[in-house]
Structures are given as structure tokens and as C-alpha cells.
Write a protein that holds these residues in place. Structure first.
Motif, PDB file in Angstrom:
ATOM      1  N   ALA A  94      -1.748 -51.283   2.201  1.00 29.12           N
ATOM      2  CA  ALA A  94      -0.627 -50.350   2.344  1.00 29.12           C
ATOM      3  C   ALA A  94      -1.043 -49.139   3.189  1.00 29.12           C
ATOM      4  N   ARG A  95      -2.249 -48.651   2.947  1.00 24.87           N
ATOM      5  CA  ARG A  95      -2.770 -47.515   3.723  1.00 24.87           C
ATOM      6  C   ARG A  95      -2.856 -47.883   5.208  1.00 24.87           C
ATOM      7  N   ALA A  96      -3.359 -49.092   5.457  1.00 24.07           N
ATOM      8  CA  ALA A  96      -3.509 -49.532   6.857  1.00 24.07           C
ATOM      9  C   ALA A  96      -2.146 -49.713   7.516  1.00 24.07           C
ATOM     10  N   ILE A  97      -1.171 -50.220   6.758  1.00 23.26           N
ATOM     11  CA  ILE A  97       0.170 -50.403   7.316  1.00 23.26           C
ATOM     12  C   ILE A  97       0.760 -49.046   7.690  1.00 23.26           C
ATOM     13  N   LEU A  98       0.573 -48.080   6.809  1.00 26.19           N
ATOM     14  CA  LEU A  98       1.125 -46.747   7.045  1.00 26.19           C
ATOM     15  C   LEU A  98       0.513 -46.120   8.286  1.00 26.19           C
ATOM     16  N   LYS A  99      -0.762 -46.347   8.480  1.00 24.34           N
ATOM     17  CA  LYS A  99      -1.462 -45.816   9.652  1.00 24.34           C
ATOM     18  C   LYS A  99      -0.980 -46.521  10.921  1.00 24.34           C
ATOM     19  N   SER A 100      -0.523 -47.756  10.727  1.00 23.25           N
ATOM     20  CA  SER A 100       0.077 -48.552  11.788  1.00 23.25           C
ATOM     21  C   SER A 100      -0.739 -48.654  13.078  1.00 23.25           C
ATOM     22  N   PRO A 101      -1.981 -49.045  12.979  1.00 21.82           N
ATOM     23  CA  PRO A 101      -2.775 -49.234  14.192  1.00 21.82           C
ATOM     24  C   PRO A 101      -2.328 -50.508  14.895  1.00 21.82           C
ATOM     25  N   PRO A 102      -2.502 -50.573  16.211  1.00 18.62           N
ATOM     26  CA  PRO A 102      -2.109 -51.796  16.927  1.00 18.62           C
ATOM     27  C   PRO A 102      -2.909 -53.020  16.501  1.00 18.62           C
TER      28      PRO A 102
ATOM     29  N   PRO B 245      -4.807 -62.878  20.969  1.00 21.86           N
ATOM     30  CA  PRO B 245      -3.786 -62.308  21.854  1.00 21.86           C
ATOM     31  C   PRO B 245      -3.011 -61.202  21.131  1.00 21.86           C
ATOM     32  N   ALA B 246      -2.523 -60.233  21.888  1.00 20.09           N
ATOM     33  CA  ALA B 246      -1.767 -59.121  21.302  1.00 20.09           C
ATOM     34  C   ALA B 246      -0.648 -59.662  20.429  1.00 20.09           C
ATOM     35  N   GLY B 247      -0.554 -59.143  19.227  1.00 22.00           N
ATOM     36  CA  GLY B 247       0.521 -59.531  18.319  1.00 22.00           C
ATOM     37  C   GLY B 247       0.270 -60.811  17.544  1.00 22.00           C
ATOM     38  N   LYS B 248      -0.870 -61.453  17.797  1.00 23.49           N
ATOM     39  CA  LYS B 248      -1.186 -62.714  17.090  1.00 23.49           C
ATOM     40  C   LYS B 248      -2.248 -62.471  16.022  1.00 23.49           C
ATOM     41  N   SER B 249      -2.343 -63.411  15.103  1.00 20.63           N
ATOM     42  CA  SER B 249      -3.362 -63.266  14.072  1.00 20.63           C
ATOM     43  C   SER B 249      -4.349 -64.414  14.141  1.00 20.63           C
ATOM     44  N   VAL B 250      -5.604 -64.051  14.065  1.00 23.57           N
ATOM     45  CA  VAL B 250      -6.673 -65.043  14.057  1.00 23.57           C
ATOM     46  C   VAL B 250      -7.476 -64.852  12.776  1.00 23.57           C
ATOM     47  N   ALA B 251      -7.721 -65.938  12.100  1.00 22.12           N
ATOM     48  CA  ALA B 251      -8.519 -65.882  10.885  1.00 22.12           C
ATOM     49  C   ALA B 251      -9.906 -66.415  11.191  1.00 22.12           C
ATOM     50  N   ILE B 252     -10.905 -65.778  10.613  1.00 24.60           N
ATOM     51  CA  ILE B 252     -12.276 -66.257  10.740  1.00 24.60           C
ATOM     52  C   ILE B 252     -12.718 -66.690   9.352  1.00 24.60           C
ATOM     53  N   VAL B 253     -13.008 -67.960   9.224  1.00 30.46           N
ATOM     54  CA  VAL B 253     -13.475 -68.458   7.935  1.00 30.46           C
ATOM     55  C   VAL B 253     -14.858 -69.087   8.128  1.00 30.46           C
ATOM     56  N   GLY B 254     -15.541 -69.309   7.038  1.00 36.92           N
ATOM     57  CA  GLY B 254     -16.861 -69.924   7.137  1.00 36.92           C
ATOM     58  C   GLY B 254     -17.714 -69.512   5.958  1.00 36.92           C
ATOM     59  N   PRO B 255     -18.823 -70.207   5.776  1.00 36.82           N
ATOM     60  CA  PRO B 255     -19.656 -69.938   4.613  1.00 36.82           C
ATOM     61  C   PRO B 255     -20.258 -68.541   4.632  1.00 36.82           C
ATOM     62  N   SER B 256     -20.672 -68.083   3.491  1.00 39.85           N
ATOM     63  CA  SER B 256     -21.336 -66.795   3.347  1.00 39.85           C
ATOM     64  C   SER B 256     -22.564 -66.762   4.249  1.00 39.85           C
TER      65      SER B 256
ATOM     66  N   ILE C 116       2.115 -58.216   7.260  1.00 44.59           N
ATOM     67  CA  ILE C 116       1.557 -57.194   8.144  1.00 44.59           C
ATOM     68  C   ILE C 116       1.083 -57.777   9.456  1.00 44.59           C
ATOM     69  N   ALA C 117       0.705 -59.060   9.418  1.00 46.23           N
ATOM     70  CA  ALA C 117       0.179 -59.660  10.645  1.00 46.23           C
ATOM     71  C   ALA C 117       1.319 -60.054  11.586  1.00 46.23           C
ATOM     72  N   ARG C 118       2.538 -60.011  11.083  1.00 48.14           N
ATOM     73  CA  ARG C 118       3.668 -60.549  11.843  1.00 48.14           C
ATOM     74  C   ARG C 118       3.778 -59.976  13.257  1.00 48.14           C
ATOM     75  N   ASP C 119       3.718 -58.652  13.387  1.00 44.57           N
ATOM     76  CA  ASP C 119       3.896 -58.123  14.746  1.00 44.57           C
ATOM     77  C   ASP C 119       2.724 -57.230  15.153  1.00 44.57           C
ATOM     78  N   ARG C 120       1.564 -57.626  14.701  1.00 47.14           N
ATOM     79  CA  ARG C 120       0.367 -56.850  14.955  1.00 47.14           C
ATOM     80  C   ARG C 120      -0.738 -57.806  15.368  1.00 47.14           C
ATOM     81  N   THR C 121      -1.676 -57.299  16.129  1.00 53.54           N
ATOM     82  CA  THR C 121      -2.875 -58.084  16.387  1.00 53.54           C
ATOM     83  C   THR C 121      -3.719 -58.007  15.118  1.00 53.54           C
TER      84      THR C 121
END
Ligand code: ADP
Ligand code: ADP
Length: 229
Positions: free
Chosen positions: A152-160, A28-39, A186-191
């Protein structure tokens, strides 16, 4: 905006060998989802499909309800910031590396991004702050440090939307904790989609998806997954 949906996505690099076997999840917009799993489970493949580097063989991927097949790759790249697994930095200053791609950013913005990515500890070895040189004659950065420059570069670019593919190389627990903290900020208010190799780096993700052999094997919060064992 920034809601991402994978709906029963199937994919194979080679038709004889399916990689994703019906993957469904929503960020969902503004939420963070992690994908974990074996190689080899298909985690990085998910991020490549989001940029439409390959065509899926079944299902649908949408961003804000729009099928990504109807969106140009250029606009996907504007909407989605990527912090890749192996960040290659330019042999230039850290400031240059952070500002790369957003040259109009002010010094204050660069410094704020660096602060969020928690790279002050090594950039402050230089009296001029960010003028420290990266490269053969300059600073030797570890994988985790390089990745924080990329954050830091990605934060500066500030993509949604931000996709972060955590470095595969074994990180020491200190670096792992620092990356985790940077991610939380960075994940706080970003998808955000965080691809991680260990559950311990994604404690605060809103949802964790465990991918195994191209399928979602489990999902839940960090606490829920720990309780399941
Ligand atoms: P993970 O990120 O979970 O380690 P990947 O998504 O990188 O997994 O890879 C999933 C599977 O797809 C692996 O078996 C890998 O060998 C295979 N694979 C990855 N990239 C390619 C490619 N470009 N061509 C063919 N097979 C690939
Ligand atoms: P520009 O928009 O200045 O032409 P690029 O097209 O190189 O720059 O990159 C735009 C965005 O796409 C950047 O956020 C970059 O991180 C991302 N990107 C570029 N190449 C890749 C890739 N191979 N995988 C994932 N993301 C990428």
C-alpha cells in the motif's frame, strides 16, 4: 517510461564466487516480470543491483535506455519503489505506515492504496479504519499482512517501477492468494519485477524467468512453464 534491461549481467560479491553468470532479460514499460528460482539462485541480488548497491562486473543494466551507472542512486530510488522481503513497520497506526514518505497524500488516496493492497480485512477491525496501532501493544500482523502494508505504501508513492521481493517465510495459501491478487492489481499499469519463491504466486506475470545458479534456466508465461513441467 520504465523499461528495464539486464544485458549479460555478471556479478560476484566475492570475485572467487560468481553469483550472476550472464543474466539477460527485459521488463518492458508497464509489464510485469516475475523472477522465480531456488534459494540462493541470485534473485534478491538482481534487485540490489538495480538500485546500484553493488557494481556489476560485466554487462549492462539500463532503465529507459540509460545505463544506471550514469544515474544517481537518489534518482533510482525515486523511480523504483521497493517492497522488501521483511517489512519493518513503525509502532504507529497503519495509516501512518501507509503514508510514510508521502505525507501530503489525502485520506482518500491512502484508502485507495489500502484497498488495492487488500488490507481492509484487518484494518477495519478498528472503528476508525486505519487508526489501528501496529506494534507491541497493538495489532500483531503476520508477514503477509506487513507486506501488504508495504505494498500500500509503494502504491501511494506511485513510482513508475515497482520491485517486490516476496516474503520467504511460508505463507498459507489464503495469504498467498491475497498477495497474488494485490500484485495483479498494482502490476497492472506499472513496470514490475516480482521476486517469488513459487510459480503459484505469479500466475499473471507477463513473463516468468526461472533463475538457477546465476543463469536464466527457463522463461515463459505461467502456462508455458507448467506445460514444460
Ligand atoms: P535468492 O534471492 O535467489 O535466494 P540471493 O540473491 O539472496 O539469492 O543470493 C545469491 C547468493 O549470493 C547466495 O549464495 C548468497 O549466499 C550470496 N549472497 C547474498 N548476499 C551476499 C552478500 N552480501 N555477500 C556475500 N554473498 C552474498
Ligand atoms: P527518501 O527518498 O525519503 O530519503 P529513502 O532514500 O530511504 O527515502 O528511500 C527511497 C526509496 O528507496 C524508497 O522507495 C525505499 O523503499 C527505497 N529503499 C530504501 N532503502 C532501500 C534498500 N535498502 N533496498 C531497496 N530499496 C530501498
Amino acid at each position: 517510461g520504465g523499461t528495464i534491461r539486464f544485458e549479460d549481467v555478471t556479478f560476484a560479491y566475492d570475485p572467487a564466487r560468481p553469483i550472476l553468470k550472464g543474466v539477460t532479460f527485459e521488463v518492458p514499460a508497464g509489464k510485469s516480470v516475475a523472477i522465480v528460482g531456488p534459494s540462493g539462485a541470485g534473485k534478491s541480488t538482481i534487485s540490489r543491483l538495480l538500485f546500484r548497491f553493488y557494481d556489476i562486473s560485466g554487462g549492462r543494466i539500463t532503465v529507459d535506455g540509460q545505463d544506471i551507472r550514469e544515474v544517481t542512486q537518489a534518482s533510482l530510488r525515486r523511480a523504483i519503489g521497493m517492497v522488501p522481503q521483511d517489512t519493518v513497520l513503525f509502532n504507529d497506526t497503519i495509516r501512518y505506515n501507509i503514508r510514510y514518505g508521502r505525507w501530503e497524500a489525502s485520506d482518500a488516496e491512502v484508502e485507495e492504496a489500502a484497498g488495492l493492497a487488500q488490507i481492509h480485512d484487518f484494518i477495519q477491525r478498528s472503528p476508525a479504519g486505519y487508526e489501528t496501532e501496529v506494534g507491541e501493544r497493538g495489532l500483531k500482523l503476520s508477514g503477509g499482512e506487513k507486506q501488504r502494508v508495504a505494498i500500500a505504501r509503494a502504491i501511494l508513492k506511485s513510482p513508475p517501477i515497482l520491485v517486490l521481493d516476496e516474503a520467504t517465510s511460508a505463507l498459507d495459501s489464503h495469504t498467498e492468494r491475497e498477495i497474488q491478487e494485490a500484485l495483479d492489481r498494482i502490476a497492472r499499469d506499472r513496470t514490475a519485477i516480482v521476486i517469488a519463491h513459487r510459480l503459484s504466486t505469479v500466475v499473471n506475470a507477463d513473463e516468468i524467468i526461472v533463475l538457477d545458479d546465476g543463469r536464466v534456466a527457463e522463461r515463459g508465461t505461467h502456462g508455458e512453464l507448467l506445460a514444460k513441467g
